[in-house]
Design a protein around this motif. Structure first.
Motif, PDB file in Angstrom:
ATOM      1  N   ARG A 176      68.030 -80.731 -99.979  1.00  0.00           N
ATOM      2  CA  ARG A 176      69.478 -80.623 -99.772  1.00  0.00           C
ATOM      3  C   ARG A 176      70.213 -81.934 -99.991  1.00  0.00           C
ATOM      4  N   GLY A 177      69.542 -82.948-100.484  1.00  0.00           N
ATOM      5  CA  GLY A 177      70.214 -84.206-100.720  1.00  0.00           C
ATOM      6  C   GLY A 177      70.495 -84.940 -99.426  1.00  0.00           C
ATOM      7  N   ASN A 178      71.161 -86.054 -99.544  1.00  0.00           N
ATOM      8  CA  ASN A 178      71.499 -86.872 -98.375  1.00  0.00           C
ATOM      9  C   ASN A 178      72.992 -87.129 -98.394  1.00  0.00           C
ATOM     10  N   GLY A 179      73.706 -86.436 -97.531  1.00  0.00           N
ATOM     11  CA  GLY A 179      75.154 -86.594 -97.493  1.00  0.00           C
ATOM     12  C   GLY A 179      75.640 -87.438 -96.342  1.00  0.00           C
ATOM     13  N   SER A 180      74.730 -88.179 -95.702  1.00  0.00           N
ATOM     14  CA  SER A 180      75.124 -88.956 -94.531  1.00  0.00           C
ATOM     15  C   SER A 180      75.830 -90.252 -94.896  1.00  0.00           C
ATOM     16  N   GLY A 181      75.609 -90.733 -96.114  1.00  0.00           N
ATOM     17  CA  GLY A 181      76.222 -91.997 -96.509  1.00  0.00           C
ATOM     18  C   GLY A 181      77.471 -91.781 -97.343  1.00  0.00           C
ATOM     19  N   ASP A 186      83.710 -98.434-105.006  1.00  0.00           N
ATOM     20  CA  ASP A 186      84.262 -99.739-104.640  1.00  0.00           C
ATOM     21  C   ASP A 186      83.311-100.487-103.714  1.00  0.00           C
ATOM     22  N   THR A 187      82.635 -99.762-102.819  1.00  0.00           N
ATOM     23  CA  THR A 187      81.659-100.400-101.929  1.00  0.00           C
ATOM     24  C   THR A 187      80.459-100.892-102.718  1.00  0.00           C
ATOM     25  N   ALA A 188      80.024-100.112-103.702  1.00  0.00           N
ATOM     26  CA  ALA A 188      78.863-100.491-104.496  1.00  0.00           C
ATOM     27  C   ALA A 188      79.117-101.733-105.340  1.00  0.00           C
ATOM     28  N   SER A 189      80.368-101.938-105.769  1.00  0.00           N
ATOM     29  CA  SER A 189      80.684-103.080-106.643  1.00  0.00           C
ATOM     30  C   SER A 189      81.275-104.258-105.887  1.00  0.00           C
ATOM     31  N   LYS A 190      81.270-104.199-104.568  1.00  0.00           N
ATOM     32  CA  LYS A 190      81.905-105.252-103.774  1.00  0.00           C
ATOM     33  C   LYS A 190      81.259-106.601-104.002  1.00  0.00           C
TER      34      LYS A 190
END
Length: 221
Positions: A176-181, A186-190
């Motif tokens: 079912r994937g991980n939808g908690s994060g 923008d956060t990934a490229s900070k």
């Protein structure tokens, strides 16, 4: 009081909608898609420990049993801890949460259905652990030669799917994937943006300084 193991094989979780009973028995020589017939299968095992309560809490000896059991289970990321407590005792739950937190595990709000009744005055701690595997791989049932049906080989996808099943930290993410994060770009490229926008170290010029020393000539007789 005795530890029990409850393997919920009947509730095997199947990863991916591409996998079906027909796919497992289909003729791989006619598979003209890029979907491998060998998909990861995720199964879950529930291991339980019944603890005796006293006065709305866990006696010290039972707390020690719980801690040693968690150590023996080697709790890690992907494991789920839950409590079956007919009395819904908050004090007992707090002690179980404290023991699980030492392994970096949070206690789930709901517990799976397990086999066997809980004795009066007892609570049941459940550790749910999942594993992933790709059955039937490698599959060299079809010969490696020209296929006039433009079909993929019987071994197609085995290496990739087997590696994913072996490396995934939480096998249930394959279901079912991980939808908690968050998936905010923008956060990934900070970190990259911070580095690019930082002022160069020499922007304000070099500070004034003097150098001293050098080869000294000695004078003497």
């Amino acid at each position: 009081m005795k530890m029990k193991t409850n393997k919920t094989i009947s509730s095997v979780l199947i990863a991916g909608l591409a996998l079906s009973a027909a796919a497992c028995t289909s003729n791989t020589a006619s598979n003209r898609t890029l979907n491998s017939v060998h998909q990861p299968i995720v199964s879950r095992t529930n291991v339980v420990l019944d603890l005796q309560t006293r006065g709305g809490t866990l006696p010290v000896v039972e707390q020690r049993r719980l801690a040693e059991w968690f150590d023996a289970m080697e709790l890690s990321y992907g494991d789920r801890v839950s409590i079956e407590d007919p009395g819904t005792n908050r004090g007992v739950r707090a002690l179980v949460e404290a023991a699980a937190s030492r392994h970096g595990i949070l206690v789930s709000e709901t517990a799976p259905i397990t086999v066997g009744n809980i004795a009066s005055g007892n609570v049941r701690v459940v550790v749910s652990r999942s594993s992933a595997r790709v059955p039937g791989c490698p599959d060299w049932s079809s010969v490696s030669e020209t296929n006039f049906n433009n079909a993929t080989s019987s071994n197609f996808g085995c290496a990739f799917n087997s590696n994913v099943a072996a490396m995934v930290a939480d096998p249930e993410d394959l279901v079912r994937g991980n939808g908690s994060g968050t998936s905010d770009a923008d956060t990934a490229s900070k970190a990259i943006r911070t580095q690019r926008e930082a002022a160069p170290t020499g922007a304000n010029g070099l500070g004034g300084g003097t150098t001293t020393g050098g080869a000294g000539g000695g004078g003497g007789d």
